[in-house]
Design a protein around this motif. Sequence first.
Motif, PDB file in Angstrom:
ATOM      1  N   LEU A 179      -8.898 -16.413  31.455  1.00  0.00           N
ATOM      2  CA  LEU A 179      -9.362 -15.229  32.175  1.00  0.00           C
ATOM      3  C   LEU A 179      -8.242 -14.206  32.319  1.00  0.00           C
ATOM      4  N   GLY A 180      -7.059 -14.684  32.672  1.00  0.00           N
ATOM      5  CA  GLY A 180      -5.918 -13.777  32.813  1.00  0.00           C
ATOM      6  C   GLY A 180      -5.565 -13.089  31.504  1.00  0.00           C
ATOM      7  N   ALA A 181      -5.609 -13.850  30.403  1.00  0.00           N
ATOM      8  CA  ALA A 181      -5.301 -13.271  29.091  1.00  0.00           C
ATOM      9  C   ALA A 181      -6.310 -12.191  28.725  1.00  0.00           C
ATOM     10  N   GLU A 182      -7.569 -12.421  29.047  1.00  0.00           N
ATOM     11  CA  GLU A 182      -8.602 -11.437  28.729  1.00  0.00           C
ATOM     12  C   GLU A 182      -8.478 -10.188  29.603  1.00  0.00           C
ATOM     13  N   ILE A 183      -8.119 -10.384  30.869  1.00  0.00           N
ATOM     14  CA  ILE A 183      -7.950  -9.227  31.764  1.00  0.00           C
ATOM     15  C   ILE A 183      -6.812  -8.344  31.281  1.00  0.00           C
ATOM     16  N   VAL A 184      -5.656  -8.940  31.034  1.00  0.00           N
ATOM     17  CA  VAL A 184      -4.482  -8.156  30.628  1.00  0.00           C
ATOM     18  C   VAL A 184      -4.688  -7.539  29.248  1.00  0.00           C
ATOM     19  N   GLY A 185      -5.247  -8.323  28.326  1.00  0.00           N
ATOM     20  CA  GLY A 185      -5.472  -7.807  26.979  1.00  0.00           C
ATOM     21  C   GLY A 185      -6.411  -6.612  26.973  1.00  0.00           C
ATOM     22  N   THR A 186      -7.483  -6.691  27.760  1.00  0.00           N
ATOM     23  CA  THR A 186      -8.424  -5.577  27.817  1.00  0.00           C
ATOM     24  C   THR A 186      -7.821  -4.385  28.541  1.00  0.00           C
ATOM     25  N   PHE A 187      -6.995  -4.643  29.534  1.00  0.00           N
ATOM     26  CA  PHE A 187      -6.287  -3.551  30.217  1.00  0.00           C
ATOM     27  C   PHE A 187      -5.455  -2.759  29.213  1.00  0.00           C
ATOM     28  N   VAL A 188      -4.715  -3.465  28.367  1.00  0.00           N
ATOM     29  CA  VAL A 188      -3.888  -2.801  27.354  1.00  0.00           C
ATOM     30  C   VAL A 188      -4.761  -1.922  26.455  1.00  0.00           C
ATOM     31  N   LEU A 189      -5.866  -2.480  26.000  1.00  0.00           N
ATOM     32  CA  LEU A 189      -6.747  -1.738  25.098  1.00  0.00           C
ATOM     33  C   LEU A 189      -7.341  -0.510  25.777  1.00  0.00           C
ATOM     34  N   VAL A 190      -7.958  -0.685  26.937  1.00  0.00           N
ATOM     35  CA  VAL A 190      -8.664   0.422  27.575  1.00  0.00           C
ATOM     36  C   VAL A 190      -7.689   1.482  28.081  1.00  0.00           C
ATOM     37  N   TYR A 191      -6.531   1.070  28.555  1.00  0.00           N
ATOM     38  CA  TYR A 191      -5.520   2.046  28.958  1.00  0.00           C
ATOM     39  C   TYR A 191      -5.078   2.882  27.766  1.00  0.00           C
ATOM     40  N   THR A 192      -4.933   2.240  26.609  1.00  0.00           N
ATOM     41  CA  THR A 192      -4.580   2.967  25.390  1.00  0.00           C
ATOM     42  C   THR A 192      -5.680   3.949  25.007  1.00  0.00           C
ATOM     43  N   VAL A 193      -6.933   3.534  25.160  1.00  0.00           N
ATOM     44  CA  VAL A 193      -8.057   4.424  24.858  1.00  0.00           C
ATOM     45  C   VAL A 193      -8.006   5.660  25.756  1.00  0.00           C
ATOM     46  N   TRP A 257     -18.512 -16.959  29.925  1.00  0.00           N
ATOM     47  CA  TRP A 257     -18.420 -16.022  31.053  1.00  0.00           C
ATOM     48  C   TRP A 257     -17.056 -15.343  31.125  1.00  0.00           C
ATOM     49  N   ILE A 258     -16.029 -16.067  30.679  1.00  0.00           N
ATOM     50  CA  ILE A 258     -14.667 -15.520  30.709  1.00  0.00           C
ATOM     51  C   ILE A 258     -14.583 -14.240  29.882  1.00  0.00           C
ATOM     52  N   PHE A 259     -15.343 -14.185  28.799  1.00  0.00           N
ATOM     53  CA  PHE A 259     -15.240 -13.076  27.863  1.00  0.00           C
ATOM     54  C   PHE A 259     -16.136 -11.896  28.224  1.00  0.00           C
ATOM     55  N   TRP A 260     -16.770 -11.984  29.386  1.00  0.00           N
ATOM     56  CA  TRP A 260     -17.436 -10.844  30.004  1.00  0.00           C
ATOM     57  C   TRP A 260     -16.706 -10.432  31.279  1.00  0.00           C
ATOM     58  N   VAL A 261     -16.410 -11.396  32.112  1.00  0.00           N
ATOM     59  CA  VAL A 261     -15.748 -11.087  33.384  1.00  0.00           C
ATOM     60  C   VAL A 261     -14.344 -10.534  33.146  1.00  0.00           C
ATOM     61  N   GLY A 262     -13.578 -11.193  32.282  1.00  0.00           N
ATOM     62  CA  GLY A 262     -12.211 -10.752  32.015  1.00  0.00           C
ATOM     63  C   GLY A 262     -12.133  -9.337  31.473  1.00  0.00           C
ATOM     64  N   PRO A 263     -12.843  -9.028  30.380  1.00  0.00           N
ATOM     65  CA  PRO A 263     -12.793  -7.657  29.853  1.00  0.00           C
ATOM     66  C   PRO A 263     -13.293  -6.595  30.819  1.00  0.00           C
ATOM     67  N   PHE A 264     -14.327  -6.911  31.610  1.00  0.00           N
ATOM     68  CA  PHE A 264     -14.828  -5.905  32.539  1.00  0.00           C
ATOM     69  C   PHE A 264     -13.835  -5.656  33.675  1.00  0.00           C
ATOM     70  N   ILE A 265     -13.169  -6.700  34.136  1.00  0.00           N
ATOM     71  CA  ILE A 265     -12.133  -6.500  35.159  1.00  0.00           C
ATOM     72  C   ILE A 265     -10.967  -5.701  34.576  1.00  0.00           C
ATOM     73  N   GLY A 266     -10.537  -6.075  33.391  1.00  0.00           N
ATOM     74  CA  GLY A 266      -9.435  -5.356  32.745  1.00  0.00           C
ATOM     75  C   GLY A 266      -9.762  -3.894  32.517  1.00  0.00           C
ATOM     76  N   ALA A 267     -10.995  -3.602  32.095  1.00  0.00           N
ATOM     77  CA  ALA A 267     -11.406  -2.223  31.863  1.00  0.00           C
ATOM     78  C   ALA A 267     -11.449  -1.437  33.167  1.00  0.00           C
ATOM     79  N   ALA A 268     -11.945  -2.068  34.234  1.00  0.00           N
ATOM     80  CA  ALA A 268     -12.007  -1.392  35.537  1.00  0.00           C
ATOM     81  C   ALA A 268     -10.608  -1.070  36.054  1.00  0.00           C
ATOM     82  N   LEU A 269      -9.680  -2.014  35.888  1.00  0.00           N
ATOM     83  CA  LEU A 269      -8.298  -1.783  36.332  1.00  0.00           C
ATOM     84  C   LEU A 269      -7.644  -0.670  35.524  1.00  0.00           C
ATOM     85  N   ALA A 270      -7.905  -0.630  34.226  1.00  0.00           N
ATOM     86  CA  ALA A 270      -7.328   0.416  33.377  1.00  0.00           C
ATOM     87  C   ALA A 270      -7.887   1.781  33.763  1.00  0.00           C
TER      88      ALA A 270
END
Length: 286
Positions: A179-193, A257-270
């Motif tokens: 979950l942590g890896a998905e949150i941080v990874g998606t944060f990097v992506l969405v912040y870059t976007v 579930w990890i691959f929905w919850v993690g990316p959505f949290i990461g995107a929201a934080l970004a």
Amino acid sequence: MEHREEDVNLGANKYSERQAIGTAAQSQDKDYIEPPPAPLFESGELMSWSFYRAGIAEFMATFLFLYITVLTVMGVSKSDSKCSTVGIQGIAWAFGGMIFALVYCTAGISGGHINPAVTFGLFLARKLSLTRALFYMVMQCLGAICGAGVVKGFGKTLYQTKGGGANVVAPGYTKGDGLGAEIVGTFVLVYTVFSATDAKRSARDSHVPLLAPLPIGFAVFLVHLATIPITGTGINPARSLGAAIIYNQEHAWNDHWIFWVGPFIGAALAALYHQVVIRAIPFKSK
């Protein structure tokens, strides 16, 4: 002497002193107006062909994305020796390279999201309406399912025995790690976007040429290098859903579930970080 002084003055006026490179855009006011936030519901979109054209573009882009990337994963998985294949680096390049190409192709039509997490982050920042966001997510998921399905059609036995490109938490890691890896990874992506597509940044830093799909694709590449050993790298719920549905094995659904919850949290934080901290939009005077 008198004529020489005139020549000097003429030369001084003709060749004015230049500013240091990189400072011109900072010292000059650019004609930039913050665009109004997108409405929550925009029923008029449903009557527009451009709305459906954008959804079709998202479907096709996600279809091609899953087709190329999952096929690359299968090529690596079927070999006994990773040295004879493109390996993890090649898989990461396939994901990052396809995002670069597809964002470039579809940005002018749909914005080139190709990822429900990106769509969700942009929705939170009021860059698109809820109507469009939901439509994009549905089309992205359908495209991902079809793309993974075509790959399975090339070799059902290989697809089922080699994991089908489905995202799962690797042995040795906990669900919290995944979950942590998905949150941080998606944060990097969405912040870059957000940074690569920021209209104000384009106006302010017009002296710095920027091809938006390039940093976005490179971010996807780097995140895959880091997190393939942990989760296979999701950071895209449509990609994870498409592979999981076509693979359809219990252990893939256990972690899904990890691959929905993690990316959505990461995107929201970004979205929160970019809009509140970087752009400080809530603190700007009206």
